[in-house]
Design a protein around this motif. Structure first.
Motif: not given
Length: 215
Positions: A1, A6-7, A10-11, A66, A109, A165, A170-172
């Protein structure tokens, strides 16, 4: 993280369909020149940029990690300037390039403490002395649903309380306001206000907005 990028997956997929809703308090920018250089960091598809442009701000620039969100922004607002962040949190801009930085629903985020502080340092670098930082982000919620997922994620992954999650992957992170003030301790706090916003998944959540000045 720790990696702000790393996300991206997702985006670039689920996230590109989301609607972002944090309101802009234009009175906080009333003393800002219409030609001030404004950076929207984590601009998504440019919603905040568009609002600023429509209120007469002519030098608005947005960056996001993104490529899909940036492309959505370019398609919907070809009049605005967008760029993809290649190595977040770093911005390919010189020191003191901007008079104002907008940071709307970005720290939620970025779950990791060190990554949040690295982002704050980078924003300080690109702001002129005396420049404004306008932050809008989500607070810890006191309902059972959120408290359960905060605790479950902390127990499973050893993350700070407030990380979770979403159902779509998404990890928020939601924050105590004291934590946000600490992240931006290098700025002079000019104003702070609480508000309720709709999240990207349509829930009503408590949020805070901070206005700071770079020393």
């Amino acid at each position: 993280m720790k990696d702000l990028g790393s996300q991206i997956a997702y985006w670039d997929s689920v996230g590109v369909t989301k609607t972002f809703t944090h309101p802009v308090n234009l009175s906080w920018l009333s003393a800002v020149s219409s030609t001030a250089r404004i950076l929207d960091y984590g601009c998504g598809y440019g919603r905040v940029m568009g609002e600023l442009s429509e209120h007469g701000y002519s030098e608005v620039f947005g960056v996001d990690l993104s490529p899909a969100l940036i492309e959505r922004g370019r398609q919907s607002r070809p009049d605005l300037r967008f760029a993809v962040l290649e190595s977040p949190p770093a911005i390919a801009c010189a020191h003191a390039s901007f008079d104002v930085v907008m940071l709307f629903a970005v720290l939620t985020c970025v779950p990791d403490d060190d990554a949040q502080r690295a982002l704050a340092a980078e924003l300080s670098r690109v702001l002129v002395p005396g420049g404004l930082l306008y932050v809008s982000d989500l607070l810890l919620q006191d309902d059972t649903r959120n408290q359960h997922r905060y605790s479950a994620h902390a127990q499973r992954f050893g993350t700070p309380y407030g990380v979770f999650t979403t159902g779509d992957g998404a990890v928020c992170r939601h924050h105590h306001v004291a934590h946000l003030r600490n992240v931006f301790a290098g700025f002079d706090l000019l104003d702070e206000t609480r508000l309720e916003v709709a999240t990207m998944n349509g829930h009503r959540s408590q949020a805070v907005q901070l206005l700071g000045r770079r020393r």
